[in-house]
Design an enzyme around this catalytic site. Structure first.
Site, mmCIF file in Angstrom:
data_model
loop_
_atom_site.group_PDB
_atom_site.id
_atom_site.type_symbol
_atom_site.label_atom_id
_atom_site.label_comp_id
_atom_site.label_asym_id
_atom_site.label_seq_id
_atom_site.Cartn_x
_atom_site.Cartn_y
_atom_site.Cartn_z
ATOM 1 N N LYS A 1 -4.934 -15.031 -84.867
ATOM 2 C CA LYS A 1 -4.981 -15.972 -85.784
ATOM 3 C C LYS A 1 -4.835 -14.605 -87.251
ATOM 4 C CE LYS A 1 -4.843 -19.328 -84.930
ATOM 5 N NZ LYS A 1 -2.809 -21.168 -85.275
ATOM 6 N N SER B 1 -7.266 -20.269 -89.053
ATOM 7 C CA SER B 1 -8.375 -20.257 -89.068
ATOM 8 C C SER B 1 -9.374 -20.042 -90.216
ATOM 9 C CB SER B 1 -8.623 -20.216 -87.656
ATOM 10 O OG SER B 1 -10.309 -20.279 -87.393
ATOM 11 N N TYR C 1 -8.655 -15.338 -79.861
ATOM 12 C CA TYR C 1 -8.531 -16.280 -81.105
ATOM 13 C C TYR C 1 -8.727 -15.758 -82.415
ATOM 14 C CZ TYR C 1 -8.556 -20.821 -83.584
ATOM 15 O OH TYR C 1 -7.683 -21.711 -84.428
#
Length: 260
Positions: free
Chosen positions: A169, A152, A165
């Site tokens: 990532k 991402s 998150y």
């Protein structure tokens, strides 16, 4: 120009592809594109009924072999079972797509529990590590293959509401580079870095506010559509990317990180 030869570069006939998070959004679009290119599939997500429904639709509508295997990738025993099911069905795996991910909402940093933090790391990083280790080693011992991680833009530009998150990532980006060295030369490991896409996650966005952000930071001045991830996925899954390894390919409309 030899059109037939060019098309052959992207032909996935006789390839076996395992894709996690493959029952909706970008994962589903990738799975359908792989099937249309001739691949046999193992489609996985946490929900058994969704896996079964997508697998049946691909078999019926596209005509290629496809099985659905439920797997919560944060659970390493479940990862082991997914790998066992893939090899039991097809005898090999040529491409692994680590697409499953989760980005939970939280009110403030201290409201993130240890269990939730561990789950985010488990789904976005630990699961891809385990699957890549199990399948990648078999690929390296056999005819080789391709591992595709789906990261991402948050990994490069974390926002205040997605820190666990984004950290996971970012770890996936590093995992990509490390696996390229650990599993090469027979196994290629690359990473797709999507920007904002209109998937289930985007349903929670304030679209008026987000549109203004996109106009300022993305030359395309919009979010992506799920099917627009397909080109990068087909490239990395196919022989067209035979000399691409350890790459992180942004599919973000040209997002300007400095301006963001």
């Amino acid at each position: 120009m030899n059109i037939e030869k060019t098309a052959q570069h992207f032909n996935l006939t006789d390839k076996v592809i395992v894709i996690t998070g493959g029952t909706r959004g970008m994962g589903l679009e990738m799975a359908k594109a792989f099937a249309q290119a001739g691949a046999s599939l193992v489609v996985s997500s946490r929900k058994a009924d969704a896996c079964a429904a997508v697998a049946a639709a691909i078999r019926d509508e596209i005509g290629t072999a496809c099985i659905g295997v439920p797997c919560h990738v944060a659970d390493w025993d479940a990862c082991d079972a997914l790998v066992d099911a893939a090899y039991a069905e097809y005898g090999r795996v040529d491409v692994l797509v680590n697409n499953a991910g989760m980005s939970p909402l939280y009110d403030k940093l201290s409201s993130v529990s240890r269990d939730l933090f561990d789950k985010v790391i488990g789904v976005n990083l630990a699961g891809p590590y385990r699957l890549s280790a199990l399948i990648g080693e078999r690929m390296a011992e056999g005819d080789g293959g391709s591992i595709i991680n789906v990261s991402s833009t948050s990994s490069l530009m974390p926002g205040a509401k997605e820190i666990p998150y984004a950290a996971a990532k970012a770890g996936l980006n590093a995992l990509t580079t490390g696996l390229a060295h650990a599993l090469g030369p027979k196994v290629r490991t690359n990473c797709i870095l999507p920007g904002p896409f209109l998937t289930d996650i985007s349903k929670a966005w304030d679209m008026d506010a987000m549109s203004k952000v996109f106009e300022k930071t993305i030359p395309m001045q919009r979010a992506g559509h799920a099917e627009e991830i397909v080109g990068a996925a087909l490239y990395l899954a196919s022989d067209a990317s035979s000399f691409t390894n350890g790459a992180i390919i942004k599919v973000d409309g040209g997002m300007s990180y400095a301006a963001s």
